[in-house]
Enzyme design. Structure first.
Site, short mmCIF file in Angstrom:
data_model
loop_
_atom_site.label_atom_id
_atom_site.label_comp_id
_atom_site.label_asym_id
_atom_site.label_seq_id
_atom_site.Cartn_x
_atom_site.Cartn_y
_atom_site.Cartn_z
CG ASP A 1 -34.33 -63.21 24.69
OD1 ASP A 1 -33.89 -63.45 23.46
OD2 ASP A 1 -34.22 -62.32 25.22
CB SER B 1 -32.94 -37.37 28.36
OG SER B 1 -32.01 -38.01 28.49
N GLY C 1 -24.92 -48.54 25.72
CA GLY C 1 -24.08 -49.11 24.90
C GLY C 1 -23.45 -50.40 25.16
N GLY D 1 -24.53 -53.15 26.79
CA GLY D 1 -25.03 -54.64 26.83
C GLY D 1 -25.70 -54.87 28.03
CG LEU D 2 -24.09 -53.79 31.37
CD1 LEU D 2 -23.38 -52.78 32.40
CD2 LEU D 2 -23.96 -55.20 31.53
CB SER D 3 -30.69 -54.24 29.66
OG SER D 3 -30.88 -55.28 28.71
CB SER D 4 -29.18 -48.40 29.11
OG SER D 4 -28.73 -48.62 27.73
CD GLU E 1 -35.63 -52.46 23.11
OE1 GLU E 1 -35.72 -52.15 24.34
OE2 GLU E 1 -34.30 -52.60 22.56
CG ASP F 1 -32.52 -57.37 27.71
OD1 ASP F 1 -32.14 -58.51 28.25
OD2 ASP F 1 -32.35 -56.91 26.92
C1 GLA Z 1 -30.21 -58.59 23.79
C2 GLA Z 1 -31.89 -58.53 23.73
C3 GLA Z 1 -32.26 -60.04 24.58
C4 GLA Z 1 -31.55 -61.14 24.37
C5 GLA Z 1 -30.15 -60.76 24.18
C6 GLA Z 1 -29.33 -62.42 23.84
O1 GLA Z 1 -30.04 -58.31 25.17
O2 GLA Z 1 -32.32 -57.55 23.98
O3 GLA Z 1 -33.74 -59.87 24.48
O4 GLA Z 1 -31.88 -61.84 23.10
O5 GLA Z 1 -29.58 -59.87 23.41
O6 GLA Z 1 -29.29 -63.09 24.72
#
Ligand code: GLA
Length: 396
Positions: A36, A67, A121, A123-126, A159, A171
């Protein structure tokens, strides 16, 4: 899943007024990793794990944000928002409010109650989920029009500049544009996207290794810098390129003497991953799951060997999963150095898959992995409390 009614009751107990309820999803990326921020292609889906925000307008110009996950309240004045300590959860909503205002949005004071069920934490974009949920709520509550692409970009900006993490757009974009049952092929340069339905009978199974390596953010920034170095060097002979997105694998091979071996490998991952991602979308579109699975496997190998963002637990999880019946494809997902793998598994095989993967991974690592099975979900929306269901926000 948390009930919106419960959240509203908690809000009333804390702030004494009713609230509107919003939610934004976490995500999983099927293929297209570390592409990305190279203007490339990604293929994520939103998942049925959410950051929930209950919101009510205030008469003053304050943001008062509680929170539930951290059991902590932060306050800020809309006319002077400053960042809290590094790594503080409050920086996500405050950063978004700051960037929305800097983009000319006139926000009202709000009380917010935030409660997330996206595993933190993992890697699922919390973080994108909290940014997008808070941003959408602030805009809606203030009567502003919502342009989802702009919201995604402003959340990314928050961010990057407020929280201090140099993430790409994937994300935040999928948290805005997710669609139930669909994955999205996003062109991270133009922000054009196409969607493809996940075939019935196939499920997204996410395996959490339960490890998080401390290196993740410093190595992420280092990879970005290596990609930029590759572009700078290649520009000497390819003056028109703006990003690795513009370089073909043949061009890279022809000019490999310009790059040191590490930078060459990083570039090779990004360039081949962009090709794989577009090919994977075509494979999915034509229901060629065999080809899709092979591309996932190749993506994992490239991330492990060329981009060097995997770790032994992710490799083991992929190896165990790949040997299970009903497996279509398996790879690490997200930034790497721990977190989760994404697996496409035939629906009928999911229960046995889960049991076998948990037992084998536990036996070899001593860690108890968590396995999440989730359909592809819709993006950010306001939740209609009376109906108890979810309704879409404006589709702009
Ligand atoms: C994290 C970043 C994303 C992307 C991924 C790797 O999730 O937030 O923007 O770069 O790593 O694909």
């Amino acid at each position: 899943m948390r009930s919106p009614i419960q959240l509203q009751e908690k809000f009333r107990a804390r702030f004494g007024t009713p609230a509107a309820i919003y939610r934004a999803p976490g995500r999983v990326n099927l293929i297209g990793e570390h592409t990305d921020y190279n203007d490339g292609f990604v293929l994520p889906a939103a998942i049925e794990f959410y950051c929930w925000v209950a919101a009510a307008s205030r008469a003053d110009r304050k943001l008062v944000i509680h929170s539930e996950n951290f059991n902590e309240t932060v306050e800020a004045n809309l006319s002077s928002i400053s960042a809290l300590n590094k790594n503080h959860w409050g920086n996500y909503p405050l950063g978004v409010a700051d960037k929305l205002q800097a983009a000319g949005k006139r926000l009202n004071g709000q009380s917010l109650l935030i409660s997330g069920d996206v595993p933190l934490g993992a890697g699922l974009s919390s973080s994108a989920a909290i940014e997008v949920a808070a941003g959408f709520a602030l805009l809606k509550q203030s009567g502003c029009n919502i342009n989802r692409a702009e919201l995604a970009q402003l959340c990314q900006k928050a961010e990057n500049e407020f929280v201090g993490a140099r993430c790409g757009i994937m994300d935040q974009f999928i948290a805005c544009y997710g669609r139930a049952s669909f994955v999205i092929l996003l062109d991270c340069r133009s922000l054009d996207f196409q969607s493809a339905q996940l075939p019935p009978g196939v499920q997204l199974v996410i395996c959490n290794t339960m490890v998080r390596h401390e290196l993740a953010s410093s190595e992420y920034n280092r990879r970005r810098a290596e990609c930029e170095e590759g572009v700078r060097a290649l520009r000497m002979v390819l003056p028109d390129i703006r990003a690795l997105r513009d370089v073909t694998i043949t061009q890279l091979e022809n000019h490999c003497a310009l790059l040191n071996p590490t930078v060459y490998s990083r570039c090779r991952h990004v360039i081949t991953e962009n090709d794989r991602t577009q090919e994977a979308f075509r494979a999915l579109y034509s229901s060629n799951l065999g080809a899709f699975g092979r591309l996932m496997r190749d993506s994992h190998r490239s991330l492990r060997d060329d981009y060097e963002v995997s770790c032994k637990e992710l490799d083991l999880m992929v190896e165990i999963a790949s040997a299970q019946p009903g497996m279509i494809g398996s790879r690490m997902t997200g930034g790497g150095f721990g977190g989760c793998t994404i697996n496409l598994v035939e629906a009928a095989a999911v229960d046995a898959f889960r049991q076998s993967v948990v037992a084998k991974y536990h036996a070899q690592t001593g860690l108890k992995p968590e396995i999440y099975v989730s359909p592809a979900a819709d993006g950010v929306q306001q939740v209609d409390i009376k109906a108890g269901g979810a309704m879409h926000g404006p589709a702009s």
